[in-house]
Scaffold this motif. Structure first.
Motif, short mmCIF file in Angstrom:
data_model
loop_
_atom_site.label_atom_id
_atom_site.label_comp_id
_atom_site.label_asym_id
_atom_site.label_seq_id
_atom_site.Cartn_x
_atom_site.Cartn_y
_atom_site.Cartn_z
N HIS A 290 6.23 3.37 -1.84
CA HIS A 290 4.77 3.27 -1.96
C HIS A 290 4.11 3.93 -0.76
CE1 HIS A 290 0.85 1.35 -1.35
NE2 HIS A 290 0.80 1.24 -2.68
N ASP A 291 4.60 3.62 0.42
CA ASP A 291 4.04 4.21 1.64
C ASP A 291 4.23 5.72 1.66
OD1 ASP A 291 3.34 1.64 2.37
OD2 ASP A 291 4.94 1.43 3.87
N ASP A 292 5.40 6.19 1.22
CA ASP A 292 5.67 7.63 1.17
C ASP A 292 4.69 8.34 0.23
OD1 ASP A 292 7.92 7.31 2.82
OD2 ASP A 292 9.32 7.28 1.13
N VAL A 293 4.51 7.77 -0.95
CA VAL A 293 3.63 8.39 -1.95
C VAL A 293 2.18 8.35 -1.47
CG1 VAL A 293 2.76 8.23 -4.32
CG2 VAL A 293 5.20 7.90 -3.87
N THR A 294 1.76 7.22 -0.93
CA THR A 294 0.39 7.07 -0.44
C THR A 294 0.09 8.10 0.66
OG1 THR A 294 0.38 4.73 -1.02
CG2 THR A 294 -1.28 5.47 0.56
N ALA A 295 1.03 8.24 1.58
CA ALA A 295 0.84 9.22 2.67
C ALA A 295 0.76 10.64 2.11
CB ALA A 295 1.98 9.10 3.68
N ARG A 296 1.58 10.95 1.14
CA ARG A 296 1.56 12.29 0.56
C ARG A 296 0.25 12.55 -0.19
NH1 ARG A 296 5.63 15.81 0.27
NH2 ARG A 296 5.75 14.88 2.33
N VAL A 297 -0.21 11.56 -0.92
CA VAL A 297 -1.47 11.70 -1.66
C VAL A 297 -2.63 11.91 -0.69
CG1 VAL A 297 -3.15 10.46 -3.10
CG2 VAL A 297 -0.74 10.49 -3.74
N GLU A 298 -2.61 11.19 0.42
CA GLU A 298 -3.66 11.36 1.42
C GLU A 298 -3.64 12.77 1.99
OE1 GLU A 298 -3.28 8.20 4.31
OE2 GLU A 298 -3.81 6.68 2.82
N ARG A 299 -2.45 13.31 2.18
CA ARG A 299 -2.32 14.68 2.71
C ARG A 299 -2.76 15.72 1.68
NH1 ARG A 299 3.36 16.09 4.26
NH2 ARG A 299 3.17 17.97 3.05
N LEU A 300 -2.42 15.48 0.41
CA LEU A 300 -2.78 16.43 -0.66
C LEU A 300 -4.23 16.31 -1.07
CD1 LEU A 300 0.36 16.04 -2.96
CD2 LEU A 300 -0.16 17.96 -1.44
N GLY A 301 -4.79 15.12 -0.89
CA GLY A 301 -6.17 14.87 -1.32
C GLY A 301 -6.17 14.24 -2.71
N ARG A 302 -6.75 13.08 -2.78
CA ARG A 302 -6.78 12.33 -4.04
C ARG A 302 -7.72 13.02 -5.02
NH1 ARG A 302 -6.99 6.55 -2.73
NH2 ARG A 302 -9.06 6.99 -1.99
N LYS A 303 -7.38 12.97 -6.31
CA LYS A 303 -8.22 13.55 -7.35
C LYS A 303 -9.33 12.57 -7.70
CE LYS A 303 -4.65 16.41 -9.32
NZ LYS A 303 -4.02 16.92 -10.50
N GLY A 304 -10.42 13.11 -8.21
CA GLY A 304 -11.51 12.25 -8.66
C GLY A 304 -12.45 11.81 -7.54
N ASP A 305 -12.18 12.27 -6.32
CA ASP A 305 -13.07 11.91 -5.20
C ASP A 305 -14.21 12.92 -5.08
OD1 ASP A 305 -11.64 9.69 -4.54
OD2 ASP A 305 -10.56 10.62 -2.87
#
Length: 168
Positions: A153-168
């Motif tokens: 979960h932490d790995d995915v969350t960190a990666r999403v933060e780096r890539l930029g979340r969609k819908g923002d």
């Protein structure tokens, strides 16, 4: 008598609780389970091969059994032969999985009929989990804690933060 070796192949991008269920159960069926982490040209990975290898190694460290994690970029049956495997372990979630897996097992048998494919049904509570969906949910800010371990979960969350979340 030689050790029975099984191979559980996948992209593991990311490794899910469904994968872990199959790994735990598959490890009980063989003397040594080799988790083959591969690339799939039809998928766009969120994590690099090295990151996925590290992630899977970390997650299986506490699983009972002789388990090794190996990268491969070859035909599955070639990889299985190199590992000395007599069994390919595959997880099934739904009927849709079965059609694809059945076709693959048939092709693999044509390539090497000395290696059997064994299908394990995912635990009912884990059947809907797919790495692709976990990534999609995370990219849109949804909760993925029910589908992966806390460290993944932490790995995915960190990666999403780096890539930029969609819908923002």
């Amino acid at each position: 008598m030689s050790a029975r070796v099984g191979v559980y192949p996948g992209t593991f991008d990311p490794v899910t609780l469904g994968h872990m269920d199959i790994i735990r159960r598959g490890a009980k069926l063989v003397d040594r389970l080799v988790i083959g982490v591969t690339t799939n040209p039809s998928k766009s990975p969120m994590f690099t091969l090295d990151e996925r290898l590290s992630m899977v190694e970390r997650e299986v460290a506490s699983v009972d059994g002789d388990i090794t994690v190996v990268a491969f970029d070859a035909l599955l049956m070639t990889f299985a032969e190199r590992q000395g495997a007599s069994v390919i372990v595959r997880g099934l979630r739904a009927v849709a999985d079965f059609e694809y897996e059945y076709q693959m097992a048939g092709m693999n048998q044509q390539i090497n009929d000395r290696i059997e494919t064994v299908f394990l049904m995912a635990d009912v509570s884990l059947q809907p989990i797919a790495s692709r969906l976990v990534k999609e949910i995370a990219m849109y800010g949804g909760a993925i804690g029910k589908f992966v371990t806390p460290t993944v979960h932490d790995d995915v969350t960190a990666r999403v933060e780096r890539l930029g979340r969609k819908g923002d």
